[in-house]
Design an enzyme around this catalytic site. Structure first.
Site, PDB file in Angstrom:
ATOM      1  N   ALA A  66       0.856  -1.184   0.000  1.00 33.58           N
ATOM      2  CA  ALA A  66       0.000   0.000   0.000  1.00 33.58           C
ATOM      3  C   ALA A  66       0.894   1.237   0.000  1.00 33.58           C
ATOM      4  CB  ALA A  66      -0.886  -0.011   1.238  1.00 33.58           C
ATOM      5  N   GLU A 114      -0.287  -9.602  -0.832  1.00 32.58           N
ATOM      6  CA  GLU A 114      -1.666 -10.017  -0.512  1.00 32.58           C
ATOM      7  C   GLU A 114      -2.519 -10.136  -1.783  1.00 32.58           C
ATOM      8  OE1 GLU A 114      -1.630  -6.840   2.505  1.00 32.58           O
ATOM      9  OE2 GLU A 114      -2.768  -8.221   3.750  1.00 32.58           O
TER      10      GLU A 114
HETATM   11  N1  COA Z   1       4.576   3.325  -0.462  1.00 35.94           N
HETATM   12  C1  COA Z   1       4.970   4.503  -0.980  1.00 35.94           C
HETATM   13  N2  COA Z   1       6.131   4.658  -1.638  1.00 35.94           N
HETATM   14  C2  COA Z   1       6.906   3.582  -1.767  1.00 35.94           C
HETATM   15  C3  COA Z   1       6.563   2.328  -1.244  1.00 35.94           C
HETATM   16  C4  COA Z   1       5.329   2.213  -0.567  1.00 35.94           C
HETATM   17  N3  COA Z   1       4.902   1.055  -0.052  1.00 35.94           N
HETATM   18  N4  COA Z   1       7.546   1.437  -1.524  1.00 35.94           N
HETATM   19  C5  COA Z   1       8.479   2.134  -2.209  1.00 35.94           C
HETATM   20  N5  COA Z   1       8.098   3.408  -2.351  1.00 35.94           N
HETATM   21  C6  COA Z   1       8.814   4.492  -3.049  1.00 35.94           C
HETATM   22  C7  COA Z   1       9.908   5.095  -2.178  1.00 35.94           C
HETATM   23  O1  COA Z   1       9.378   6.082  -1.333  1.00 35.94           O
HETATM   24  C8  COA Z   1      10.818   5.677  -3.249  1.00 35.94           C
HETATM   25  O2  COA Z   1      10.236   6.870  -3.752  1.00 35.94           O
HETATM   26  P1  COA Z   1      11.150   8.205  -3.907  1.00 35.94           P
HETATM   27  O3  COA Z   1      12.239   7.817  -4.864  1.00 35.94           O
HETATM   28  O4  COA Z   1      10.202   9.216  -4.467  1.00 35.94           O
HETATM   29  O5  COA Z   1      11.669   8.518  -2.547  1.00 35.94           O
HETATM   30  C9  COA Z   1      10.738   4.645  -4.370  1.00 35.94           C
HETATM   31  O6  COA Z   1       9.507   3.949  -4.166  1.00 35.94           O
HETATM   32  C10 COA Z   1      11.864   3.637  -4.341  1.00 35.94           C
HETATM   33  O7  COA Z   1      11.946   3.114  -3.029  1.00 35.94           O
HETATM   34  P2  COA Z   1      13.321   3.066  -2.197  1.00 35.94           P
HETATM   35  O8  COA Z   1      12.960   2.819  -0.772  1.00 35.94           O
HETATM   36  O9  COA Z   1      14.153   4.256  -2.496  1.00 35.94           O
HETATM   37  O10 COA Z   1      13.995   1.770  -2.862  1.00 35.94           O
HETATM   38  P3  COA Z   1      14.920   0.665  -2.171  1.00 35.94           P
HETATM   39  O11 COA Z   1      15.386  -0.218  -3.288  1.00 35.94           O
HETATM   40  O12 COA Z   1      15.919   1.275  -1.274  1.00 35.94           O
HETATM   41  O13 COA Z   1      13.897  -0.196  -1.237  1.00 35.94           O
HETATM   42  C11 COA Z   1      11.831  -1.345  -0.721  1.00 35.94           C
HETATM   43  C12 COA Z   1      12.815  -0.883  -1.814  1.00 35.94           C
HETATM   44  C13 COA Z   1      10.634  -1.918  -1.422  1.00 35.94           C
HETATM   45  C14 COA Z   1      12.510  -2.398   0.165  1.00 35.94           C
HETATM   46  C15 COA Z   1      11.455  -0.115   0.176  1.00 35.94           C
HETATM   47  O14 COA Z   1      11.003   0.928  -0.696  1.00 35.94           O
HETATM   48  C16 COA Z   1      10.362  -0.412   1.150  1.00 35.94           C
HETATM   49  O15 COA Z   1      10.633  -0.966   2.213  1.00 35.94           O
HETATM   50  N6  COA Z   1       9.108  -0.029   0.827  1.00 35.94           N
HETATM   51  C17 COA Z   1       7.985  -0.147   1.730  1.00 35.94           C
HETATM   52  C18 COA Z   1       7.490  -1.569   1.794  1.00 35.94           C
HETATM   53  C19 COA Z   1       6.357  -1.696   2.794  1.00 35.94           C
HETATM   54  O16 COA Z   1       6.499  -1.441   3.982  1.00 35.94           O
HETATM   55  N7  COA Z   1       5.203  -2.091   2.273  1.00 35.94           N
HETATM   56  C20 COA Z   1       4.040  -2.337   3.077  1.00 35.94           C
HETATM   57  C21 COA Z   1       3.219  -1.116   3.202  1.00 35.94           C
HETATM   58  S1  COA Z   1       1.831  -1.411   4.247  1.00 35.94           S
END
Ligand code: COA
Length: 261
Positions: A66, A114
Site C-alpha cells: 500500500a 496479498e
Molecule cells: N509506499 C509509498 N512509496 C513507496 C513504497 C510504498 N509502499 N515502496 C516504495 N516506495 C517508493 C519510495 O518512497 C521511493 O520513492 P522516492 O524515490 O520518491 O523517494 C521509491 O519507491 C523507491 O523506493 P526506495 O525505498 O528508495 O527503494 P529501495 O530499493 O531502497 O527499497 C523497498 C525498496 C521496497 C525495500 C522499500 O522501498 C520499502 O521498504 N518499501 C515499503 C514496503 C512496505 O512497507 N510495504 C508495506 C506497506 S503497508
C-alpha cells in the site's frame, strides 16, 4: 491518479493488467487499487478474455505494498475504506470465473503480496522478494494477509513472516509454496505467464470456473460441505456443450474446440 498508472491490454484471449508506478515501486494507492478492481471487472465481463495476468511495470517491483504516503494522519475510522477496498479487490479476483495469474517481477510486499495471494497462480522472477513488512510500520496486513498467508504456507511460517516483517527471496517463496515456479529473469517470467495464460484460454471456460470455485471453497468450507459443492458443480459441467465436445473429441481422437458454453 493519472490514467496510465494501471495499464490494460487484451491479446489472444489474455488480458494483462500492469500496475504502472515504477518510480514508486508500483505502490498501491487507493486510486490504483480501485482501477485494478475496475479492470478485473472489464476482463471478467469481456467474453473474448479467457485468462488474466496481473503484473507490475519495470523489473524492480510487482507492488511494494500500500502507498505509505496515504497512511499519514489516518486513524482507525478513516483508514477503514483503504483496507476494505483492498480486501474487496482480493475477494473479487477469487470470485472471478476466469483464472488470474500473478507474474511477480520484483518486490511483492504488504498489499502487493496479498493481492498476489488472491490470484490463482503465482509465477515469480528470480529477483522477486515477498514479505509482510507492516509490523515495521506499527500496523498489520489489511488486505487479507493474515488470512490467506497461513492457508498457503501454514500457520507457523505465516506467523514468522508477519511477526518479523522479514522478506524472503523467490526460491524460499517457492520452497514454502507461496509461488508455483521461479524464472531466471523478468523476460522469461512474462513469457511463461503468457504461455500459461494462453494454455488456460484454450480450456473449457465453464469447467475452469467450476474447478476454481470448488478449489477456492476447499479453503473455507468443512470437508463434507466441500465435497457436496464439488458434486454440484461437477454435475453442472455435464450440461455444457464443452463437455459434449471434450468427450466426443477424445473418442474421435481429435483436438477439442471449446466454445465456453
Ligand atoms: N509506499 C509509498 N512509496 C513507496 C513504497 C510504498 N509502499 N515502496 C516504495 N516506495 C517508493 C519510495 O518512497 C521511493 O520513492 P522516492 O524515490 O520518491 O523517494 C521509491 O519507491 C523507491 O523506493 P526506495 O525505498 O528508495 O527503494 P529501495 O530499493 O531502497 O527499497 C523497498 C525498496 C521496497 C525495500 C522499500 O522501498 C520499502 O521498504 N518499501 C515499503 C514496503 C512496505 O512497507 N510495504 C508495506 C506497506 S503497508
Amino acid at each position: 491518479m493519472t490514467e496510465d498508472e494501471v495499464l490494460y491490454k487484451v491479446e489472444a484471449g489474455v488480458a494483462t493488467i500492469t500496475i504502472n508506478r515504477p518510480m514508486k515501486y508500483n505502490a498501491l494507492n487507493s486510486a490504483v487499487v480501485k482501477k485494478i478492481r475496475e479492470l478485473m471487472k472489464n476482463a471478467e465481463e469481456d467474453d473474448s478474455v479467457r485468462a488474466v495476468i496481473l503484473t507490475g511495470a519495470g523489473d524492480k517491483a510487482f507492488a511494494a505494498g500500500a502507498d505509505i504516503s496515504e497512511f499519514k494522519g489516518k486513524d482507525s475510522a478513516s483508514v477503514r475504506p483503504l483496507a476494505e477496498n483492498g480486501q474487496d479487490l482480493c475477494k473479487y479476483i477469487e470470485s472471478m470465473s476466469k483464472p488470474v495469474i500473478a507474474a511477480v517481477n520484483g518486490f511483492a510486499l504488504g498489499g502487493g503480496s496479498e493481492i498476489a495471494m488472491s490470484c490463482d497462480i503465482r509465477y515469480a522472477s528470480a529477483n522477486a522478494k515477498f514479505g509482510q513488512p507492516e509490523i515495521n510500520l506499527g500496523i498489520i496486513p489489511g488486505f487479507g494477509g493474515t488470512v490467506r498467508l497461513p492457508r498457503l504456507v501454514g500457520l507457523g511460517l505465516a506467523k514468522e513472516l508477519v511477526y518479523t516483517g522479514d522478506q524472503i527471496d523467490a526460491q524460499e517463496a517457492y520452497r514454502i509454496g507461496l509461488v508455483n515456479k521461479v524464472f531466471d529473469d523478468c523476460d522469461s517470467l512474462y513469457e511463461a505467464a503468457k504461455e500459461l495464460a494462453k494454455k488456460l484460454a484454450q480450456k473449457p471456460g465453464i469447467a475452469l470456473d467450476a474447478a476454481k470455485s470448488s478449489l477456492n471453497k476447499a479453503w473455507t468450507l468443512p470437508l463434507g460441505e466441500n465435497l457436496g459443492f464439488e458434486v454440484d458443480v461437477f454435475c453442472k459441467t455435464f450440461d455444457t456443450e464443452d463437455m459434449e465436445e471434450g468427450v466426443n473429441a477424445f473418442l474421435e481422437k481429435r483436438k477439442p474446440e471449446f466454445k465456453h458454453k
